[in-house]
Design a protein around this motif. Sequence first.
Motif, PDB file in Angstrom:
ATOM      1  N   GLY A 367      82.487  29.317 -25.317  1.00  0.00           N
ATOM      2  CA  GLY A 367      82.568  27.886 -25.070  1.00  0.00           C
ATOM      3  C   GLY A 367      83.082  27.496 -23.704  1.00  0.00           C
ATOM      4  O   GLY A 367      83.268  26.314 -23.425  1.00  0.00           O
ATOM      5  N   ALA A 368      83.321  28.464 -22.803  1.00  0.00           N
ATOM      6  CA  ALA A 368      83.892  28.151 -21.494  1.00  0.00           C
ATOM      7  C   ALA A 368      82.867  27.580 -20.519  1.00  0.00           C
ATOM      8  O   ALA A 368      83.233  27.135 -19.436  1.00  0.00           O
ATOM      9  CB  ALA A 368      84.537  29.397 -20.883  1.00  0.00           C
ATOM     10  N   GLY A 369      81.570  27.603 -20.883  1.00  0.00           N
ATOM     11  CA  GLY A 369      80.552  27.003 -20.029  1.00  0.00           C
ATOM     12  C   GLY A 369      79.704  27.997 -19.261  1.00  0.00           C
ATOM     13  O   GLY A 369      79.142  27.657 -18.214  1.00  0.00           O
ATOM     14  N   LYS A 370      79.572  29.220 -19.794  1.00  0.00           N
ATOM     15  CA  LYS A 370      78.836  30.255 -19.058  1.00  0.00           C
ATOM     16  C   LYS A 370      77.357  29.906 -18.921  1.00  0.00           C
ATOM     17  O   LYS A 370      76.789  30.002 -17.828  1.00  0.00           O
ATOM     18  CB  LYS A 370      79.022  31.605 -19.779  1.00  0.00           C
ATOM     19  CG  LYS A 370      80.463  32.068 -19.854  1.00  0.00           C
ATOM     20  CD  LYS A 370      80.595  33.440 -20.482  1.00  0.00           C
ATOM     21  CE  LYS A 370      80.286  33.453 -21.972  1.00  0.00           C
ATOM     22  NZ  LYS A 370      81.253  32.659 -22.765  1.00  0.00           N
ATOM     23  N   GLY A 470      84.492  37.920 -22.408  1.00  0.00           N
ATOM     24  CA  GLY A 470      85.553  38.900 -22.188  1.00  0.00           C
ATOM     25  C   GLY A 470      85.236  39.762 -20.988  1.00  0.00           C
ATOM     26  O   GLY A 470      84.429  39.416 -20.121  1.00  0.00           O
ATOM     27  N   ASP A 471      85.848  40.939 -20.963  1.00  0.00           N
ATOM     28  CA  ASP A 471      85.786  41.830 -19.810  1.00  0.00           C
ATOM     29  C   ASP A 471      84.711  42.890 -20.048  1.00  0.00           C
ATOM     30  O   ASP A 471      84.907  43.819 -20.832  1.00  0.00           O
ATOM     31  CB  ASP A 471      87.160  42.479 -19.620  1.00  0.00           C
ATOM     32  CG  ASP A 471      87.236  43.294 -18.345  1.00  0.00           C
ATOM     33  OD1 ASP A 471      86.203  43.426 -17.667  1.00  0.00           O
ATOM     34  OD2 ASP A 471      88.317  43.794 -18.031  1.00  0.00           O
ATOM     35  N   PRO A 497      87.583  30.151 -16.123  1.00  0.00           N
ATOM     36  CA  PRO A 497      88.870  30.044 -16.803  1.00  0.00           C
ATOM     37  C   PRO A 497      88.719  29.322 -18.136  1.00  0.00           C
ATOM     38  O   PRO A 497      87.824  28.480 -18.291  1.00  0.00           O
ATOM     39  CB  PRO A 497      89.717  29.217 -15.832  1.00  0.00           C
ATOM     40  CG  PRO A 497      88.728  28.386 -15.096  1.00  0.00           C
ATOM     41  CD  PRO A 497      87.483  29.223 -14.982  1.00  0.00           C
ATOM     42  N   PRO A 498      89.572  29.615 -19.117  1.00  0.00           N
ATOM     43  CA  PRO A 498      89.547  28.844 -20.376  1.00  0.00           C
ATOM     44  C   PRO A 498      90.027  27.421 -20.123  1.00  0.00           C
ATOM     45  O   PRO A 498      90.743  27.154 -19.142  1.00  0.00           O
ATOM     46  CB  PRO A 498      90.512  29.610 -21.281  1.00  0.00           C
ATOM     47  CG  PRO A 498      91.415  30.351 -20.354  1.00  0.00           C
ATOM     48  CD  PRO A 498      90.598  30.666 -19.137  1.00  0.00           C
ATOM     49  N   TRP A 536      92.842  24.503 -27.527  1.00  0.00           N
ATOM     50  CA  TRP A 536      91.401  24.501 -27.242  1.00  0.00           C
ATOM     51  C   TRP A 536      90.769  25.892 -27.344  1.00  0.00           C
ATOM     52  O   TRP A 536      90.205  26.408 -26.375  1.00  0.00           O
ATOM     53  CB  TRP A 536      91.117  23.900 -25.860  1.00  0.00           C
ATOM     54  CG  TRP A 536      91.559  22.482 -25.727  1.00  0.00           C
ATOM     55  CD1 TRP A 536      92.650  22.033 -25.051  1.00  0.00           C
ATOM     56  CD2 TRP A 536      90.953  21.328 -26.329  1.00  0.00           C
ATOM     57  NE1 TRP A 536      92.770  20.676 -25.182  1.00  0.00           N
ATOM     58  CE2 TRP A 536      91.736  20.213 -25.952  1.00  0.00           C
ATOM     59  CE3 TRP A 536      89.832  21.127 -27.136  1.00  0.00           C
ATOM     60  CZ2 TRP A 536      91.425  18.913 -26.366  1.00  0.00           C
ATOM     61  CZ3 TRP A 536      89.533  19.838 -27.536  1.00  0.00           C
ATOM     62  CH2 TRP A 536      90.314  18.755 -27.162  1.00  0.00           C
ATOM     63  N   PRO A 537      90.836  26.515 -28.528  1.00  0.00           N
ATOM     64  CA  PRO A 537      90.224  27.846 -28.666  1.00  0.00           C
ATOM     65  C   PRO A 537      88.718  27.846 -28.463  1.00  0.00           C
ATOM     66  O   PRO A 537      88.138  28.852 -28.074  1.00  0.00           O
ATOM     67  CB  PRO A 537      90.595  28.254 -30.098  1.00  0.00           C
ATOM     68  CG  PRO A 537      90.874  26.963 -30.811  1.00  0.00           C
ATOM     69  CD  PRO A 537      91.462  26.057 -29.778  1.00  0.00           C
ATOM     70  N   GLY A 538      88.073  26.687 -28.725  1.00  0.00           N
ATOM     71  CA  GLY A 538      86.625  26.596 -28.519  1.00  0.00           C
ATOM     72  C   GLY A 538      86.245  26.109 -27.142  1.00  0.00           C
ATOM     73  O   GLY A 538      85.057  25.926 -26.840  1.00  0.00           O
ATOM     74  N   ASN A 539      87.246  25.864 -26.286  1.00  0.00           N
ATOM     75  CA  ASN A 539      87.035  25.491 -24.892  1.00  0.00           C
ATOM     76  C   ASN A 539      86.151  24.246 -24.734  1.00  0.00           C
ATOM     77  O   ASN A 539      86.307  23.283 -25.486  1.00  0.00           O
ATOM     78  CB  ASN A 539      86.477  26.691 -24.119  1.00  0.00           C
ATOM     79  CG  ASN A 539      87.508  27.787 -23.989  1.00  0.00           C
ATOM     80  OD1 ASN A 539      88.518  27.615 -23.334  1.00  0.00           O
ATOM     81  ND2 ASN A 539      87.288  28.915 -24.648  1.00  0.00           N
ATOM     82  N   LEU A 540      85.235  24.241 -23.777  1.00  0.00           N
ATOM     83  CA  LEU A 540      84.426  23.053 -23.501  1.00  0.00           C
ATOM     84  C   LEU A 540      83.553  22.673 -24.681  1.00  0.00           C
ATOM     85  O   LEU A 540      83.302  21.485 -24.925  1.00  0.00           O
ATOM     86  CB  LEU A 540      83.538  23.299 -22.270  1.00  0.00           C
ATOM     87  CG  LEU A 540      84.275  23.489 -20.941  1.00  0.00           C
ATOM     88  CD1 LEU A 540      83.289  23.881 -19.845  1.00  0.00           C
ATOM     89  CD2 LEU A 540      85.007  22.222 -20.552  1.00  0.00           C
TER      90      LEU A 540
END
Length: 620
Positions: A367-370, A470-471, A497-498, A536-540
């Motif tokens: 959910g960070a917007g990738k 993730g990494d 970033p989150p 905000w675990p689900g981010n954007l």
Amino acid sequence: MDTDLHHIREIEAVSQGAPATRDPVVVQSWLRCLEKHRLDPAARAEAYILPDSELRLHRQRSEELISIARSGIENLYALVAGQNYVLLLADRSGVTVEYLGDDAQKSALRRSGLYMGAEWSEARAGTCALGACIESGEPLIIHQDDHFDATHGGLSCTAAPIYDSGGRLSAVLDISLLSSPRPKASQSLALNLVRQSARRIEMANLMAEARREWVLRLSGSPDFLDVDPEAAISLDGAGRVIGMTHAAARLMARAGGVDWRAPDQLIGRMVSDFLDVRLDRLDELTRLRPAADRFIETRDGHRLFAHAIEPRRISTRRAPFPAPATVEVPAVLRELAGDDPAMAQILRRAAALATRPLPLLIEGETGAGKLTLARAIHGVAGGGAVTVLRCAGLSDADEALVFGRIDGRRHEPGLLDQAGRGTLVLDKVGELPLRLQARLLQLASEGSYLPVGGLRPLSPGLRLIATAQGDLARAVEEGRFRRDLYHNLAGAVLPLPPLRERRDLFWLLDRLLARAFGQPVLMAPEVPARLAAHHWPGNLRELARLAETLAAILPHPRLELSDLPEQMARLPDTASGGASLLAQVLRETGGNVSECARRLGVDRSTIHRRMRRLGIARRH
């Protein structure tokens, strides 16, 4: 062996108080190795190269420094090219994050540790230029058997520290030789070169940070004042020191009778405590006057020449987006973030890379917007369509679905055929099955792929963008992702970033609410505090769903505390979360107490009391 034995006995004699013929910095390092790090001079240790995943973390943390330092280190390397020098830039942990060396010596350099990813901390490598420089904070030469570990006895290493504008050691610049002329004095020129390069990198860093503040550049000679100053100080509107190069820190410390190793005794103080300078007379030190007429004195009586640089003038009308630092950021990218420094840097980098065919890797939490960023990058580059390959739902049996199948003269097109000459986004590429990873490698490395049953590769002309949750480097180390494919996909990495770490939460919320409601939305004063405290675990994605849900259930464009979901509406635990909440809102408002008070639904005096009680500084 006799040489090693003599070296070990010399170290042991020094540890027992015997007179030393070595430079004091070498003796002090030997003693630290014995007493602080508990190293054995008789134990030979091979060079340690970090795994790719760990190196990437160090490089990501140093990305801004590397960017600023790059021209300086390339210029330095050009000066010593052809003399077998290797140039290393190490972070404050002693890990090499940038490297320039002769490819013909690559194997020998890697074995010796003069290579990317090598750790040269004193605790691991013993006395060495990088490690001793980190410990002492001073430029120095560690030449051949100055090294504590006999393994490194053939090396000659010269290093200088690089300090950030707050006076903290940030990195070390080193030039080294696998072998060199015997006399240590032969490296004096190298020491001067590396010291000058470190000074210029610090100067570039300060100037990049201080675009909106006064900068006072200083030199002992008027002839070099405007072209190559020796020191610089940045000042706020009241004349307080807010940044400095290392040379300036030493100059002020000497003038003020304090220790330069305690930068807190310098930052925040009036510049007039150290220099005979008046803030209302700084315009007399600009280039409007000849350099020879712009002289000042330090409080301890030393004469200097000064060049005052005015702050860049900014519009009184607040711009909706931060100004780009080095490249023009197209609107399709600018609209992805508000005034968040980390996102601004990522978007500038994305803008610089968008029109190049280099594969990109976008990393971030769910959910960070990738995918949104990937589509925006395609929008900048233009041409063709965006095709998203959902790697998480694929199995080894889906080869033909992705790459197509050729059976005799019959060609069953796959997803890559449908993608045309646009952009292929490999969504959650870390979950791609190993069999498909092997097939994808040819596309990532050569730009072509082989359909199932085919004999001739096809070249679709696709741009590749991969996303990973993730990494991805960790998946490589754990054997879940092919190392060769990773290095081909990660031509450049954009780590998102989150949402909980971003400073533009309310900017994003205002936009998403306005889009969902079709008009701007008013919020009750206590609402921002609850939203800022949410994890905000689900981010954007979670933020967007909240805006859509509120638009569906509310009859009017006004948001009250009772309208929020229960887990957001609950009062934050001020005992455990109050400090982090207040600090976050201060960061997002740029330290504006009035705006912070408005968002938290309290008055200014309450904010000031909480800041004092919780020990929170205004600048965040």
